[in-house]
Design an enzyme around this catalytic site. Structure first.
Site, PDB file in Angstrom:
ATOM      1  N   ASN A  23       0.795  -1.235   0.000  1.00 14.54           N
ATOM      2  CA  ASN A  23       0.000   0.000   0.000  1.00 14.54           C
ATOM      3  C   ASN A  23       0.827   1.286   0.000  1.00 14.54           C
ATOM      4  OD1 ASN A  23       0.978  -0.054   2.567  1.00 14.54           O
ATOM      5  ND2 ASN A  23      -1.006   0.034   3.607  1.00 14.54           N
ATOM      6  N   ASP A  98       4.974 -16.539  15.334  1.00 14.33           N
ATOM      7  CA  ASP A  98       5.957 -16.241  16.362  1.00 14.33           C
ATOM      8  C   ASP A  98       5.230 -16.074  17.697  1.00 14.33           C
ATOM      9  OD1 ASP A  98       8.540 -15.341  17.400  1.00 14.33           O
ATOM     10  OD2 ASP A  98       8.969 -14.760  15.327  1.00 14.33           O
ATOM     11  N   ASP A 199       9.951 -17.319  20.852  1.00 12.45           N
ATOM     12  CA  ASP A 199      11.001 -16.332  21.090  1.00 12.45           C
ATOM     13  C   ASP A 199      11.656 -16.536  22.463  1.00 12.45           C
ATOM     14  OD1 ASP A 199      11.978 -13.671  19.905  1.00 12.45           O
ATOM     15  OD2 ASP A 199      11.479 -13.063  21.946  1.00 12.45           O
ATOM     16  N   GLU A 256      13.400 -20.773  20.256  1.00 16.21           N
ATOM     17  CA  GLU A 256      14.648 -20.011  20.136  1.00 16.21           C
ATOM     18  C   GLU A 256      15.328 -19.996  21.507  1.00 16.21           C
ATOM     19  OE1 GLU A 256      16.390 -15.611  19.071  1.00 16.21           O
ATOM     20  OE2 GLU A 256      14.748 -15.918  20.468  1.00 16.21           O
ATOM     21  N   HIS A 329      16.527 -12.907  11.108  1.00 15.49           N
ATOM     22  CA  HIS A 329      16.410 -11.446  11.190  1.00 15.49           C
ATOM     23  C   HIS A 329      17.330 -10.829  12.230  1.00 15.49           C
ATOM     24  CE1 HIS A 329      13.998 -13.111  14.360  1.00 15.49           C
ATOM     25  NE2 HIS A 329      13.949 -11.933  14.941  1.00 15.49           N
ATOM     26  N   ASP A 330      18.023 -11.662  13.019  1.00 15.14           N
ATOM     27  CA  ASP A 330      18.947 -11.143  14.034  1.00 15.14           C
ATOM     28  C   ASP A 330      20.406 -11.308  13.634  1.00 15.14           C
ATOM     29  OD1 ASP A 330      16.822 -10.587  15.794  1.00 15.14           O
ATOM     30  OD2 ASP A 330      16.894 -12.604  16.650  1.00 15.14           O
TER      31      ASP A 330
HETATM   32  C1  NOJ Z   1      14.757 -12.752  19.777  1.00 20.99           C
HETATM   33  C2  NOJ Z   1      14.238 -12.137  18.525  1.00 20.99           C
HETATM   34  O1  NOJ Z   1      14.577 -12.952  17.449  1.00 20.99           O
HETATM   35  C3  NOJ Z   1      14.801 -10.740  18.452  1.00 20.99           C
HETATM   36  O2  NOJ Z   1      14.566 -10.139  17.208  1.00 20.99           O
HETATM   37  C4  NOJ Z   1      14.201  -9.951  19.573  1.00 20.99           C
HETATM   38  O3  NOJ Z   1      14.801  -8.676  19.620  1.00 20.99           O
HETATM   39  C5  NOJ Z   1      14.409 -10.624  20.928  1.00 20.99           C
HETATM   40  N1  NOJ Z   1      14.205 -12.033  20.889  1.00 20.99           N
HETATM   41  C6  NOJ Z   1      13.456 -10.067  21.928  1.00 20.99           C
HETATM   42  O4  NOJ Z   1      12.148 -10.458  21.622  1.00 20.99           O
END
Ligand code: NOJ
Length: 560
Positions: A23, A98, A199, A256, A329-330
């Site tokens: 959008n 997630d 997470d 995770e 993404h980290d």
């Molecule tokens: C792990 C996530 O992958 C990360 O992106 C996030 O900043 C931290 N946990 C806190 O939620």
């Protein structure tokens, strides 16, 4: 070994903010994802993991959730989300969501209530403590720099936040909080989702006394990891969650788990214990960090990678199950980190894909990996958006005495925004990601690196990944075979064998830009092997026991 759909799947992670904007507001959204589902179907993946799309003030891009049961306005509506689920299922794919329940946003109504008074019914949904001698209750440090405690004057107490101050930790000791979370999970599962990525789920049980962490180097704050990673009640909580929720559905779960070790990972994933199916462990992601942690850059030694991967491959074999990843993404982009993002970008990305996809476990592809997206180097700190980067920069450069250039270099190498620049769909303005102004700048290399080019080029990384995914679907040895490292001490070649029901697979990868001779140790029996896949043109008749590997070459042979 027990067979299961989630063992045979390949997962694709979508970080929605950076995926595709429908959008023109510069932010990826749910309708944008729907537009690209055929692209993902053609890639051949089975499962989509969607990073958080819930209502959030976006202090940490959605990992700070203000309402677990509604969709963030910027991403669309619940109807959009339901449409997405339907379209994913229509294409024979699955969706995992997630689950971020170590903490919520401070804007969640639970926290808004909790901070009002000490006797509020929601007070114990979070972890509150009085100060100690006019200071924080203990010396724990937040992952995002500074103290893990924030003072709140309304009740003259501090609350714990292992991440940003807008991400207060939930108190899992409280049975009512746990029930609310289980109900929320059931609500999503009843909508038809296929599982959860959880997470930092190994942080939810804290040592109740919350003691100071040892701090031999006398810094102001100290990492208190040993008091909240794999804490005293973690297995009990996960077994309860499994009994009350997960066991009632045929779903996939991956936790995770920063800092998790093998002994604990076995417990988490041992299917007889009924906790989770897989964990994301971090050992291989920490090998290029020096004693000062993530930002202390250190070159990776291939033998360290071998030791780590081999330990996990053999350790969980027959007990639990591995997740396989080099990106998310980290993390920085794998081709920049472990390959060569200049002259061997395409070749080395294919090599890394081969290395990972031939291992035992469930492979995860992070958006853009399939087209070989690279790290980015913004000149100005202002072009970065990540809270982790900004808090670290402030602590080290603005308030500390670290050198700006040195820290920028570390950000270029390790910063999370490397993974968060918009997906490069084509060579048009803003890489075809948005018609508006993107929330974070696009990587300037999009005119040559983009999905349109990759789909049109039969030799692209994208088409190579399609082959890797197809091979996993047609050869059970790739999913279920056991693993044996060969040439353990070689610093350039990573080679391993897989074996399953009389079949054998030989995987040979060159992690360097040198030409090197590979020779299979004479003790290894391997007869009549045929080439299965390679990232260079290799003649079928070339001998496979001894050959010269080109820079970043990868070959897989199979013998029946
Ligand atoms: C792990 C996530 O992958 C990360 O992106 C996030 O900043 C931290 N946990 C806190 O939620």
């Amino acid at each position: 070994m027990k067979q299961a759909w989630w063992k045979e799947s390949v997962v694709y992670q979508i970080y929605p903010r950076s995926f595709n904007d429908s959008n023109g507001d510069g932010i990826g959204d749910i309708l944008g994802i729907i537009e690209k589902l055929d692209y993902l179907k053609d890639l051949g993946i089975n499962v989509i993991w969607l990073s958080p799309v819930y209502e959030s003030p976006n202090d940490d891009n959605g990992y700070d959730i203000a309402d677990y049961q509604s969709i963030m306005d910027e991403f669309g509506t619940m109807e959009d989300w339901e449409h997405l689920l339907k379209e994913i299922h229509n294409r024979g794919m699955k969706l995992i969501m997630d689950l971020v329940v170590n903490h919520s946003s401070d804007e969640h109504h639970w926290f808004q209530e909790s901070k009002k008074s000490k006797d509020n019914p929601y007070r114990d949904y979070y972890i509150w403590r009085p100060g100690k001698d006019g200071k924080e209750p203990n010396n724990w440090e937040s992952t995002f720099s500074g103290s893990a405690w924030e003072y709140d004057e309304t009740t003259d107490e501090y609350y714990l936040h292992l991440f940003s101050r807008k991400q207060p930790d939930l108190n899992w000791e409280n049975p009512q909080l746990r029930q609310d979370i289980y109900n929320m999970m059931k609500w999503w599962l009843d909508k038809g989702i296929d599982g959860f990525r959880m997470d930092v789920i190994n942080f939810i049980s804290k040592v109740p006394e919350l003691p100071d962490a040892p701090n031999p180097d006398g810094r102001k704050y100290s990492n208190g990891g040993q008091y909240y990673m794999d804490g005293p009640r973690i297995h009990e909580f996960l077994q309860e969650m499994n009994k009350e929720v997960l066991s009632k559905y045929d779903v996939m779960t991956v936790g995770e788990m920063p800092g998790v070790n093998m002994e604990e990972a076995k417990k988490y994933t041992d299917f007889t214990r009924n906790e989770l199916q897989m964990v994301f462990q971090f050992e291989h992601m920490d090998l290029d960090a020096g004693p000062g942690g993530k930002w202390d850059l250190k070159p990776l030694k291939l033998t360290d990678l071998k030791d780590s991967i081999s330990k996990w491959q053999t350790g969980l074999h027959g007990v639990g199950w591995n997740s396989l990843y080099l990106n998310n993404h980290d993390q920085p982009r794998m081709v920049s980190r472990l390959g060569n993002d200049k002259e061997y970008r395409v070749i080395s990305a294919k090599m890394l894909g081969t290395f990972l996809h031939m291992l035992q476990g469930t492979p995860y592809i992070y958006q853009g990996e399939e087209i070989g997206m690279t790290n980015v180097q913004f000149d100005s700190i202002d072009d970065y958006k990540d809270i982790e980067i900004h808090n670290m920069y402030k602590e080290k450069v603005i308030e500390g005495n670290e050198n700006h250039d040195k820290i920028m270099k570390a950000i270029h190498v390790k910063g999370r925004d490397n993974a968060r620049t918009p997906i490069q769909w084509d060579a048009s303005k803003n890489a075809g990601f948005t018609d508006g102004e993107p929330w974070i700048k696009v990587n300037p290399n999009y005119s040559s690196i983009n999905a349109k080019q990759a789909v049109e080029d039969p030799d692209s990384i994208y088409h190579y990944y399609r082959q890797l995914i197809q091979l996993r679907k047609t050869h059970p040895i790739i999913v279920y075979g056991d693993y044996k490292l060969i040439l353990p001490n070689h610093e350039e070649i990573y080679a391993y064998l897989r074996e399953y029901k009389g079949e054998k697979l030989l995987v040979v990868t060159n992690f360097s830009k040198k030409e090197i001779t590979f020779e299979l140790p004479s003790s290894v029996e391997l007869d009549n092997a045929k080439l299965l896949i390679a990232n260079y043109d290799v003649s079928e008749n070339e001998p496979y026991r001894k050959f010269v590997l080109q820079p970043y070459e990868a070959r897989v042979y199979k013998a029946e």
